[in-house]
Design an enzyme around this catalytic site. Structure first.
Site, PDB file in Angstrom:
ATOM      1  N   ASP A 130       7.815 -13.979 -16.619  1.00  0.00           N
ATOM      2  CA  ASP A 130       7.039 -12.261 -16.489  1.00  0.00           C
ATOM      3  C   ASP A 130       6.571 -11.639 -15.416  1.00  0.00           C
ATOM      4  O   ASP A 130       7.647 -12.557 -13.567  1.00  0.00           O
ATOM      5  CB  ASP A 130       5.532 -12.195 -17.193  1.00  0.00           C
ATOM      6  CG  ASP A 130       5.573 -11.154 -18.412  1.00  0.00           C
ATOM      7  OD1 ASP A 130       6.337 -10.328 -17.597  1.00  0.00           O
ATOM      8  OD2 ASP A 130       4.950 -11.536 -18.682  1.00  0.00           O
TER       9      ASP A 130
ATOM     10  N   GLU B 154      -0.724  -3.811 -22.669  1.00  0.00           N
ATOM     11  CA  GLU B 154      -1.405  -4.705 -21.294  1.00  0.00           C
ATOM     12  C   GLU B 154      -2.942  -4.505 -20.992  1.00  0.00           C
ATOM     13  O   GLU B 154      -3.573  -4.614 -22.249  1.00  0.00           O
ATOM     14  CB  GLU B 154      -0.398  -5.229 -20.447  1.00  0.00           C
ATOM     15  CG  GLU B 154       0.872  -5.212 -21.162  1.00  0.00           C
ATOM     16  CD  GLU B 154       1.514  -5.705 -19.477  1.00  0.00           C
ATOM     17  OE1 GLU B 154       1.410  -6.615 -18.588  1.00  0.00           O
ATOM     18  OE2 GLU B 154       2.466  -5.143 -20.060  1.00  0.00           O
TER      19      GLU B 154
HETATM   20  C1  BGC Z   1       5.026  -7.859 -19.718  1.00  0.00           C
HETATM   21  C2  BGC Z   1       6.181  -8.277 -20.218  1.00  0.00           C
HETATM   22  C3  BGC Z   1       7.308  -7.376 -19.932  1.00  0.00           C
HETATM   23  C4  BGC Z   1       7.548  -7.335 -18.498  1.00  0.00           C
HETATM   24  C5  BGC Z   1       9.031  -6.583 -18.129  1.00  0.00           C
HETATM   25  C6  BGC Z   1       5.687  -7.779 -18.526  1.00  0.00           C
HETATM   26  O1  BGC Z   1       3.952  -6.829 -17.750  1.00  0.00           O
HETATM   27  O2  BGC Z   1       3.371  -8.757 -19.746  1.00  0.00           O
HETATM   28  O3  BGC Z   1       5.680  -8.265 -21.962  1.00  0.00           O
HETATM   29  O4  BGC Z   1       8.217  -7.647 -21.005  1.00  0.00           O
HETATM   30  O5  BGC Z   1       6.196  -6.652 -17.833  1.00  0.00           O
HETATM   31  O6  BGC Z   1       8.405  -4.905 -18.136  1.00  0.00           O
END
Ligand code: BGC
Length: 813
Positions: A306, A506
């Site tokens: 990630d 998030e």
């Molecule tokens: C998230 C992921 C995402 C990635 C790319 C991260 O902050 O946890 O779910 O796919 O960013 O954007």
């Protein structure tokens, strides 16, 4: 592809090209991919192998970088669009796909195979970065439908819209089994039941990739899916990037179940979780990333990390982390520090810190996914079957499917008989969310966090909830009026209040308790109750919340989740025929329990699987009417920026040529005298780097409604490497704010010392009732910010003891 290219890739045995939509070559069995992949790996240089493991963001690489390094993949992070423009036209996305692909596939010297690259994006509820795309309900709403067939069809439609823009890979679906909905990512989950998440997660993988074992599997109408975030992201007690604790066998049974199902469905990629299991960060957890995932679950695809999550491992930085690859990571998602990470990894393979065999295994896995996806057979992105077929983006039949999903996702939690609405009635639709596609769409829509203030014109072709109700009422001989503030001239027969959570993603969506904090919605419901107007509450939210007060005020209560671009789906169920008979019934069932109180872990008002209908009205249950947690947490603090630009706050940049807004506190002034960019400090994009190239002013205004006390203190957490060379004037933003203080001495003192606080009483800035602050640098300066707020004395700062930093420095302008 030319014969020479086929020869170069050594793939002549893989069969003929298939370019027509729906007609794909019969692929060789995976075993023969292994032989082909081995042959390629044997001919790759060490440098190009390492580059397969590096996944930078489009905001930091050019096609020339791609040609120089040959990255195995790249992403557009949720705030990155082609040319820095998230509202770029679909053709610009496809053009960038072509440019990157061509750079990656350009022939190499000495017969080394050039390996085409993959573009990954977060299409988590349809191709949501494109406002014109079909934006489906977030997974929480799909969980309420409990319909795997519907989810499979949605995956296929999303895949076709992604493929139209030449993108290969989506970071979806989230397979989180969520135990505590205070987690800001709860809406990305299908629910709290591992069996439900398994069924719908596997269906989404099948929809996106096509069904394994059929000719459609990863053909040109499909894309690569990602099973994320492995393992235990939803078990952290409501905290993003937190720690999931417990008996490991139980954790694996609960959180691992959806992975087994989705792997069996052919899922090609897994994203490692930011979170930890029993205190150990998943990015370094060899026992789970390799032992469980590979040896036990039999996964043979690739594991992507990630966003800079490697940097969170003890002993690692974003730019250097051999521990992650050694634990089982195959690709580092390294949005900006890719140059340094590439160099570090190369060095570490050379000195044996990362065994060569481990590197080869990672490369083999990446190439095998590419072979499954037919990448070696595919022409450049724009020449693929669906590419450039712009009619697919938001196509009428795609929107019809999304509308169906919306109707199926609604959960009825209360109805004294006001629903269904008579289509012949005069309906008032209230609340600022009622005519806002952005509010319906939630996070991961256009950008990362989504935006309550994105206008509907950002979503061409979409329909708001109000517009859907109005269309149904007009068709039935009635009428609907939109009244965001609930005022009316003609008394309505019934009111619909659309309210709820504002978009988030998030950690920004983590909440301390289960209370819904939407005073606007509650006020409207109270107003209509007082006026004896029957009222329907339509809640937009990413999760169940304590809504005891709202339920008590409304005659009907509908959980609509985050329905996406097709608001008519709400009216399809809420508005009946002219006589008030239902046109279609509710069928949604709760994917999570609905809380009776705002306290986490408290009693449930409705259990998982409950949900009423016209045929079987919901039980009447009384939830708690108050919530101790509703007292404001940070009394006396007006936040301007704290990881995000505060709701209602405004940032702007003024240079010699004019003034311009900086949405999200990013962007540039008219002649680029100031540039502001997001970067990762402690977490993703939680800080801003503001560069003054020449004299110019950064402005920050607090929300008009903020009660900023005259004795407040401007509080900033800043960092700077180099001391300012000239005056840095802080002033108030108001007609009488002619006074400024020079921050240069304070900043000089803090230069090169990491993050530091700067406090300046508003009283030092002169004037009365400023609407914000202004920061003017007279010479080039780079200043980083983590927090900017105004703190009242009761907010924890002894304002009266904070002196003015230096003698007034004249005017702030
Ligand atoms: C998230 C992921 C995402 C990635 C790319 C991260 O902050 O946890 O779910 O796919 O960013 O954007």
């Amino acid at each position: 592809m030319t014969a020479a290219q086929r020869q170069q890739w050594g793939l002549a045995a893989l069969g003929a090209l298939a370019l027509a939509y729906g007609s794909v070559p019969v692929r060789a069995a995976p075993a023969s991919f292994d032989a082909q992949v081995d042959a390629l790996v044997a001919r790759m240089s060490l440098e190009h192998k390492v580059a397969q493991l590096i996944q930078p963001d489009i905001s930091t690489i050019t096609p020339d970088d791609m040609r120089a390094y040959r990255f195995g993949s790249f992403l557009n992070g949720a705030n990155s669009g082609p040319g820095g423009d998230l509202r770029a036209k679909p053709a610009a996305w496809l053009a960038l796909a072509d440019a990157m692909w061509a750079a990656s596939a350009a022939p190499l010297a000495n017969g080394e195979p050039a390996i085409p690259t993959l573009w990954a994006t977060d299409a988590v509820h349809g191709h949501g970065h494109l406002g014109a795309a079909t934006i489906f309900p977030h997974n929480v709403g799909l969980g309420a439908t409990r319909d795997a067939g519907l989810v499979r069809r949605i995956g296929a439609v999303a895949a076709s819209e992604i493929a139209a823009t030449g993108i290969d890979w989506t970071f979806a679906p989230t397979l989180a089994v969520v135990g505590d909905v205070r987690w800001g990512r709860s809406y990305e989950s299908f629910g709290s039941d591992p069996a439900l998440v398994s069924t719908l997660g596997a269906a989404m993988v099948e929809g996106l990739q096509g069904e394994k074992g059929t000719a459609q599997f990863l053909d040109q109408a499909h894309v690569i899916a990602t099973m994320k975030h492995f393992l235990g992201d939803g078990g952290t007690g409501g905290k993003d990037e937190g720690d999931t604790r417990g008996d490991i066998a139980t954790l694996i049974a609960t959180h691992g179940a959806p992975y087994r199902a989705a792997i069996a469905a052919g899922g090609q990629t897994v994203m490692a979780s930011f979170s930890s299991i029993n205190g150990e960060k998943m990015h370094g957890n060899r026992a789970l990333l390799t032992g469980l995932l590979r040896d036990d679950m039999g996964f043979d695809g690739l594991v992507v990390g990630d966003w800079n999550a490697q940097g969170q491992l003890p002993g690692c930085t974003n730019a250097d982390c051999p521990k992650a690859v050694n634990a089982g990571l195959d690709i580092y998602m390294v949005p900006d520090d890719w140059r340094a990470l590439y160099a570090a990894l190369l060095r570490e393979v050379r000195d044996g810190t990362v065994p060569m065999a481990r590197l080869d295994t990672a490369v083999r896995r990446i190439l095998r996914v590419k072979a499954h996806y037919g990448l070696f057979d595919k022409p450049r992105p724009s020449a693929r079957a669906l590419a450039g077929n712009w009619g697919l983006i938001g196509a009428p039949d795609h929107r019809a499917l999304a509308r169906e999903a919306v109707a199926r996702s609604l959960v009825l939690l209360g109805n004294t008989g006001v629903l269904p609405l008579r289509a012949s009635a005069h309906i008032l639709v209230a609340g600022r969310a009622a005519d806002s596609v952005a509010r319906q769409a939630g996070g991961w829509s256009i950008n990362w966090q989504g935006g309550a203030d994105f206008p509907n014109s950002d979503f061409p072709g979409a329909t708001s909830i109000y517009a859907g109700i109005a269309a149904a009422a007009h068709a039935g001989g009635g009428s609907a009026v939109l009244s965001p503030d609930g005022s009316y001239a003609d008394r309505p027969d019934v009111a619909v209040v659309v309210f709820g959570e504002k978009p988030y993603a998030e950690y920004a969506g983590d909440i301390p308790d289960l209370a819904l904090r939407d005073e606007e919605g509650l006020g409207l419901l109270r107003k209509f109750r007082a006026a004896h107007i029957p009222t329907v509450a339509v809640l937009l939210s990413g999760r169940p919340l304590w809504t005891g007060r709202e339920m008590a005020e409304a005659d009907a209560f509908v959980a609509a989740w985050l329905p996406g671009s097709e608001g008519e789906g709400v009216a399809d169920v809420l508005v009946g025929d002219a006589a008030g008979h239902p046109r279609r019934d509710f069928s949604g069932r709760l994917p999570f329990a609905w809380p009776a109180t705002c306290a986490p872990g408290g009693a449930a008002l409705f259990a998982v699987g409950e949900g009423g209908s016209y045929a079987a009205p919901p039980a009447r249950r009384a939830a708690a009417q108050d919530c101790a947690a509703l007292a404001p947490a940070r009394k006396g603090v007006t936040v301007l920026f704290d990881r995000f630009l505060a709701q209602g706050a405004n940032a702007s940049a003024t240079d010699a040529t004019g003034s311009r807004d900086l949405p999200r506190l990013t962007g540039a002034s008219t002649d680029r005298s100031i540039e502001a960019a997001a970067f990762d400090s402690a977490t993703q994009e939680d800080a801003r780097r503001v560069v003054w190239h020449r004299a110019a002013t950064l402005g920050l205004q607090w929300p008009a409604s903020a009660a900023v006390p005259a004795n407040g203190v401007v509080h900033m957490t800043v960092r700077l490497a180099t001391a300012p060379q000239a005056r840095v004037a802080l002033s108030g933003d108001c007609p009488g704010c002619t006074q400024a203080v020079d921050l240069a001495p304070l900043l000089r003192d803090r230069a090169g010392k990491g993050w530091a606080a700067i406090d300046v009483p508003l009283a030092c800035l002169g004037g009365t009732r400023p609407g914000g602050i202004r920061l003017r640098a007279d010479a080039p300066l780079t200043l980083e910010f983590r927090e900017i707020s105004v703190v009242a004395p009761e907010g924890g700062h002894a304002a009266e003891n904070t002196a003015c930093p230096s003698a007034p420095a004249g005017t702030g302008q």
